[in-house]
Design a protein around this motif. Structure first.
Motif, PDB file in Angstrom:
ATOM      1  N   ARG A 102     -14.176 -17.891  23.853  1.00 38.16           N
ATOM      2  CA  ARG A 102     -13.717 -17.896  22.083  1.00 38.16           C
ATOM      3  C   ARG A 102     -12.292 -18.787  21.268  1.00 38.16           C
ATOM      4  NH1 ARG A 102     -13.369 -11.422  20.695  1.00 38.16           N
ATOM      5  NH2 ARG A 102     -13.153 -11.786  18.154  1.00 38.16           N
ATOM      6  N   GLY A 103     -11.166 -18.334  22.658  1.00 37.53           N
ATOM      7  CA  GLY A 103     -10.118 -19.034  22.763  1.00 37.53           C
ATOM      8  C   GLY A 103     -10.298 -20.233  22.321  1.00 37.53           C
ATOM      9  N   LEU A 104     -11.181 -21.049  22.683  1.00 34.12           N
ATOM     10  CA  LEU A 104     -11.333 -22.439  23.043  1.00 34.12           C
ATOM     11  C   LEU A 104     -11.995 -23.054  21.606  1.00 34.12           C
ATOM     12  CD1 LEU A 104     -13.196 -23.543  26.018  1.00 34.12           C
ATOM     13  CD2 LEU A 104     -11.036 -25.093  24.750  1.00 34.12           C
ATOM     14  N   TYR A 105     -12.952 -21.820  20.710  1.00 32.74           N
ATOM     15  CA  TYR A 105     -13.185 -22.677  19.452  1.00 32.74           C
ATOM     16  C   TYR A 105     -12.114 -22.140  18.796  1.00 32.74           C
ATOM     17  CZ  TYR A 105     -18.042 -22.635  20.949  1.00 32.74           C
ATOM     18  OH  TYR A 105     -19.627 -22.712  20.820  1.00 32.74           O
ATOM     19  N   THR A 142      -7.566 -28.183  24.022  1.00 31.96           N
ATOM     20  CA  THR A 142      -7.729 -26.873  24.738  1.00 31.96           C
ATOM     21  C   THR A 142      -6.662 -25.718  24.385  1.00 31.96           C
ATOM     22  OG1 THR A 142      -8.645 -25.858  26.517  1.00 31.96           O
ATOM     23  CG2 THR A 142      -6.323 -27.507  26.502  1.00 31.96           C
ATOM     24  N   ALA A 143      -6.870 -24.471  25.034  1.00 27.83           N
ATOM     25  CA  ALA A 143      -6.469 -23.241  24.627  1.00 27.83           C
ATOM     26  C   ALA A 143      -5.554 -22.301  25.249  1.00 27.83           C
ATOM     27  CB  ALA A 143      -7.834 -22.036  23.894  1.00 27.83           C
ATOM     28  N   LEU A 144      -5.045 -22.022  24.875  1.00 26.40           N
ATOM     29  CA  LEU A 144      -4.114 -20.760  25.772  1.00 26.40           C
ATOM     30  C   LEU A 144      -4.474 -19.883  24.896  1.00 26.40           C
ATOM     31  CD1 LEU A 144      -0.274 -22.420  26.708  1.00 26.40           C
ATOM     32  CD2 LEU A 144      -1.775 -21.850  28.732  1.00 26.40           C
ATOM     33  N   ILE A 145      -4.618 -18.322  26.019  1.00 28.46           N
ATOM     34  CA  ILE A 145      -5.291 -16.812  25.480  1.00 28.46           C
ATOM     35  C   ILE A 145      -3.478 -16.439  25.627  1.00 28.46           C
ATOM     36  CG2 ILE A 145      -7.200 -17.631  24.676  1.00 28.46           C
ATOM     37  CD1 ILE A 145      -7.366 -15.853  26.797  1.00 28.46           C
ATOM     38  N   LEU A 146      -3.590 -14.848  25.293  1.00 26.67           N
ATOM     39  CA  LEU A 146      -2.871 -14.051  25.631  1.00 26.67           C
ATOM     40  C   LEU A 146      -2.617 -12.911  26.297  1.00 26.67           C
ATOM     41  CD1 LEU A 146      -1.654 -13.726  21.542  1.00 26.67           C
ATOM     42  CD2 LEU A 146       0.173 -15.478  23.390  1.00 26.67           C
ATOM     43  N   ASP A 147      -1.481 -12.274  26.802  1.00 25.71           N
ATOM     44  CA  ASP A 147      -1.540 -11.062  28.302  1.00 25.71           C
ATOM     45  C   ASP A 147      -0.997 -10.243  27.218  1.00 25.71           C
ATOM     46  OD1 ASP A 147       0.649 -10.592  27.614  1.00 25.71           O
ATOM     47  OD2 ASP A 147       1.051 -11.150  29.736  1.00 25.71           O
ATOM     48  N   PHE A 148      -1.926  -8.971  27.691  1.00 22.89           N
ATOM     49  CA  PHE A 148      -1.787  -7.826  26.807  1.00 22.89           C
ATOM     50  C   PHE A 148      -1.068  -7.108  25.964  1.00 22.89           C
ATOM     51  CE2 PHE A 148      -1.158  -7.068  31.287  1.00 22.89           C
ATOM     52  CZ  PHE A 148       0.174  -6.360  31.609  1.00 22.89           C
ATOM     53  N   GLY A 186       1.013  -9.595  24.585  1.00 22.50           N
ATOM     54  CA  GLY A 186       1.728 -11.158  23.356  1.00 22.50           C
ATOM     55  C   GLY A 186       2.369 -11.733  24.178  1.00 22.50           C
ATOM     56  N   ASN A 187       2.161 -11.727  25.628  1.00 21.49           N
ATOM     57  CA  ASN A 187       2.822 -13.709  26.258  1.00 21.49           C
ATOM     58  C   ASN A 187       1.932 -14.166  26.458  1.00 21.49           C
ATOM     59  OD1 ASN A 187       5.443 -12.334  26.583  1.00 21.49           O
ATOM     60  ND2 ASN A 187       4.925 -11.042  27.638  1.00 21.49           N
ATOM     61  N   VAL A 188       2.034 -15.573  26.966  1.00 22.78           N
ATOM     62  CA  VAL A 188       1.097 -16.522  27.081  1.00 22.78           C
ATOM     63  C   VAL A 188       0.573 -15.858  28.545  1.00 22.78           C
ATOM     64  CG1 VAL A 188       0.479 -18.742  27.817  1.00 22.78           C
ATOM     65  CG2 VAL A 188       2.596 -18.664  25.934  1.00 22.78           C
ATOM     66  N   ALA A 189      -0.854 -16.103  28.807  1.00 23.63           N
ATOM     67  CA  ALA A 189      -1.244 -15.918  29.933  1.00 23.63           C
ATOM     68  C   ALA A 189      -1.964 -16.855  30.485  1.00 23.63           C
ATOM     69  CB  ALA A 189      -2.759 -15.031  29.233  1.00 23.63           C
ATOM     70  N   GLU A 190      -3.114 -17.572  30.573  1.00 24.21           N
ATOM     71  CA  GLU A 190      -3.781 -18.766  30.605  1.00 24.21           C
ATOM     72  C   GLU A 190      -4.749 -19.254  29.806  1.00 24.21           C
ATOM     73  OE1 GLU A 190      -5.427 -17.426  34.331  1.00 24.21           O
ATOM     74  OE2 GLU A 190      -6.579 -15.861  33.438  1.00 24.21           O
ATOM     75  N   GLY A 191      -4.962 -20.407  30.584  1.00 25.46           N
ATOM     76  CA  GLY A 191      -6.635 -20.818  29.388  1.00 25.46           C
ATOM     77  C   GLY A 191      -7.894 -20.847  29.922  1.00 25.46           C
ATOM     78  N   PRO A 192      -8.601 -21.424  29.630  1.00 17.03           N
ATOM     79  CA  PRO A 192     -10.302 -22.143  30.731  1.00 17.03           C
ATOM     80  C   PRO A 192     -10.518 -22.842  31.372  1.00 17.03           C
ATOM     81  CG  PRO A 192      -9.956 -22.595  28.689  1.00 17.03           C
ATOM     82  CD  PRO A 192      -8.878 -22.370  28.084  1.00 17.03           C
TER      83      PRO A 192
END
Length: 319
Positions: A186-189, A198-204, A206-212
């Motif tokens: 979903r982050g990629l889209y 490409t994408a980065l998504i967040l951790d719980f 609200g900080n940066v977590a990782e990407g696909p």
């Protein structure tokens, strides 16, 4: 007699003896049920829990110039995932390593993406009890692929930060490499919709977590940091820590906020699928001067140089 009653019965379709697969697959070799097969012949049942419930663990290692890179670390993580998921396979570490070598050697690939995986398997009675499923080990080798293409490696990736949240570690232990990717997809889209690569998504929090399929690092005042919580402890991530230790660079895991990432001097991502890869744009804005930074370039060079080091790599036994 009514019209419905007078209508002839509709014939059932024919039952095929076997499946005819119309799809194309990359050139490679797979191991399944004790057999080495072309990729197009490697199949699993639609009743397999790996397919139905994403109940599986896996690991990927790459081969570069005919040599596995850090295979021992990938085997450590794979067998750790098996133990945590209460799965068993009929092979020890040496047996799995031999199967991976055979897949690559039979494929002939000098640069390969190599995967070992185990699914929960299927129950002969379609039981909903995971203890009744027969765990299934597989492996394959296909041509090497990278998150970043050649041009992106030269000029840097364009990344978008999605508001999607990575599955928290209290739900899924991130040290178990798994196929729970819907948050990442979903982050990629989100990223594609915004013109990013490409994408980065967040951790719980609200900080940066990782990407696909990758971890992320930022550089500020010659110090490197990477998200510490809720992320896969990637082998390439660990390799960067090792290289930094040898090069006298400070690198640590900590919370990385969105603002900190965007105001960094340099940003790069790490993955078995590509190594150390530069990021020069986040959410449409350049990182620093928008060019690949000197520390990123240095680590990229060091990373690939170590692929010839017998302490970190092992040769494939080609015929």
């Amino acid at each position: 007699m009514s019209q419905a009653a007078a209508a002839p019965a509709k014939l059932l379709p024919l039952l095929s003896e076997r499946h005819v697969d119309p799809h194309a697959y990359p050139d490679g070799v797979a191991f399944l049920d004790g057999q080495y097969l072309p990729m197009s012949q490697a199949k699993i049942s639609v009743l397999d829990w790996g397919f139905l419930h994403s109940d599986a663990t896996y690991d990927t290692v790459h081969v570069w110039d005919g040599r596995f890179f850090r295979l021992d670390l990938h085997l450590d993580r794979f067998f750790g995932g098996l133990e945590k998921l209460r799965m068993t396979i009929p092979f020890d570490r040496a047996g799995v390593a031999e199967i991976l070598h055979n897949c690559v050697a039979l494929s002939g690939h000098r640069a390969a993406y190599v995967e070992m995986l185990c699914t929960r398997g299927a129950s002969p009675t379609f039981s909903r009890d995971p203890r009744q499923a027969i765990n299934r080990f597989m492996a394959f080798a296909v041509p090497f692929g990278s998150v970043a293409n050649a041009e992106q490696l030269r000029s840097g990736l364009k990344v978008a930060i999605s508001d999607k949240v990575r599955i928290p570690p209290v739900s899924i232990d991130p040290s178990i490499k798994n196929y729970h990717w819907l948050d990442l997809v979903r982050g990629l889209y989100d990223a594609y919709d915004r013109g990013a690569d490409t994408a980065l998504i967040l951790d719980f929090n609200g900080n940066v977590a990782e990407g696909p399929g990758f971890n992320v690092f930022c550089v500020k005042d010659d110090k490197l940091s990477t998200p510490a919580v809720g992320v896969l402890p990637g082998i390439t991530r660990r390799t960067v820590f090792d290289l930094c230790g040898e090069a006298g660079l400070s690198a640590f895991a900590a919370d990385v906020g969105v603002a900190a990432l965007k105001t960094a001097d340099e940003v790069f991502i790490t993955s078995t699928a590509g190594g150390v890869m530069p990021v020069t744009t986040i959410d449409g804005a350049p990182i620093a001067d928008g060019k690949v930074g000197p520390i990123t370039e240095r680590l990229m060079a060091l990373y690939w140089k170590r692929h010839d080091d017998p302490a970190w790599s092992s040769a494939v036994r080609y015929p």
